[in-house]
Scaffold this motif. Sequence first.
Motif, PDB file in Angstrom:
ATOM      1  N   ILE A  18       0.691  -1.162   0.021  1.00  8.18           N
ATOM      2  CA  ILE A  18      -0.105  -0.155   0.003  1.00  8.18           C
ATOM      3  C   ILE A  18       0.898   1.113   0.077  1.00  8.18           C
ATOM      4  O   ILE A  18       0.716   2.282  -0.775  1.00  8.18           O
ATOM      5  CB  ILE A  18      -0.933  -0.116   1.283  1.00  8.18           C
ATOM      6  CG1 ILE A  18      -1.836  -1.136   1.445  1.00  8.18           C
ATOM      7  CG2 ILE A  18      -1.738   1.374   1.338  1.00  8.18           C
ATOM      8  CD1 ILE A  18      -3.147  -1.244   0.195  1.00  8.18           C
ATOM      9  N   CYS A  38       1.413   3.960  -3.044  1.00  5.54           N
ATOM     10  CA  CYS A  38       1.138   5.585  -2.975  1.00  5.54           C
ATOM     11  C   CYS A  38       2.582   6.345  -3.360  1.00  5.54           C
ATOM     12  O   CYS A  38       2.080   7.171  -4.097  1.00  5.54           O
ATOM     13  CB  CYS A  38       0.795   5.997  -1.572  1.00  5.54           C
ATOM     14  SG  CYS A  38      -0.614   5.361  -0.627  1.00  5.54           S
ATOM     15  N   THR A  43      -6.675  -3.844  -6.793  1.00  4.35           N
ATOM     16  CA  THR A  43      -6.684  -4.596  -5.440  1.00  4.35           C
ATOM     17  C   THR A  43      -7.201  -6.051  -5.512  1.00  4.35           C
ATOM     18  O   THR A  43      -8.093  -6.164  -6.297  1.00  4.35           O
ATOM     19  CB  THR A  43      -7.062  -3.571  -4.352  1.00  4.35           C
ATOM     20  OG1 THR A  43      -8.617  -3.808  -4.279  1.00  4.35           O
ATOM     21  CG2 THR A  43      -6.584  -2.226  -4.127  1.00  4.35           C
ATOM     22  N   GLN A  73      -8.750  -4.577   0.816  1.00  2.00           N
ATOM     23  CA  GLN A  73      -7.593  -3.701   0.582  1.00  2.00           C
ATOM     24  C   GLN A  73      -7.738  -2.671  -0.220  1.00  2.00           C
ATOM     25  O   GLN A  73      -7.074  -1.479  -0.090  1.00  2.00           O
ATOM     26  CB  GLN A  73      -6.692  -4.918  -0.475  1.00  2.00           C
ATOM     27  CG  GLN A  73      -5.238  -4.250  -0.828  1.00  2.00           C
ATOM     28  CD  GLN A  73      -4.723  -5.284  -1.893  1.00  2.00           C
ATOM     29  OE1 GLN A  73      -5.290  -5.927  -2.577  1.00  2.00           O
ATOM     30  NE2 GLN A  73      -3.210  -5.573  -1.476  1.00  2.00           N
ATOM     31  N   LEU A  84      -6.304   1.005   0.588  1.00  2.91           N
ATOM     32  CA  LEU A  84      -5.466   1.953  -0.332  1.00  2.91           C
ATOM     33  C   LEU A  84      -6.254   3.173  -0.328  1.00  2.91           C
ATOM     34  O   LEU A  84      -5.303   4.271  -0.465  1.00  2.91           O
ATOM     35  CB  LEU A  84      -5.480   1.336  -1.608  1.00  2.91           C
ATOM     36  CG  LEU A  84      -4.926   1.955  -2.611  1.00  2.91           C
ATOM     37  CD1 LEU A  84      -3.407   2.232  -2.426  1.00  2.91           C
ATOM     38  CD2 LEU A  84      -5.026   1.048  -4.039  1.00  2.91           C
TER      39      LEU A  84
END
Length: 141
Positions: free
Chosen positions: A14, A18, A35, A40, A44
Amino acid sequence: MTRIDFHTNVPDKIAYACRLVRKAYAARNRIVLMTDDAEQLADLDAALWAFSGVDYLPHVVCGDVLAAETPIVLTDSDAAELPHTDLLVNLSRRTPTMFSRFQRVIEVVSSEETDAMAGRQRYVAYKHQDYQPTHFVANKS
């Protein structure tokens, strides 16, 4: 032909996603993040909102009325209608069925054994389809 890059040995998928998205967004790419599941996806989504106090990463979940106008779209479904085709960042353990629509795919694979095994299977699947994936090892000393 779609460019496919594998980023392996990632300690936190994650957080890594990003950082990838921040860089891709700064380069004016329109991005889809896939995902494994809704949990998930929610993690995220929260991480993208909290990622940086100075970087705004505008994003919505696929199916939102603003998806076509928003540069970053999140999904957990292969069947989703996706508005962008620049970059797909795959955090899931499956090969996205629609990957060939994208100019580039980044496969993010963690250092966790079951995720690494699924990543190796995806790598082989791409090779069997005559793609030539590249490989980058994160946190390599």
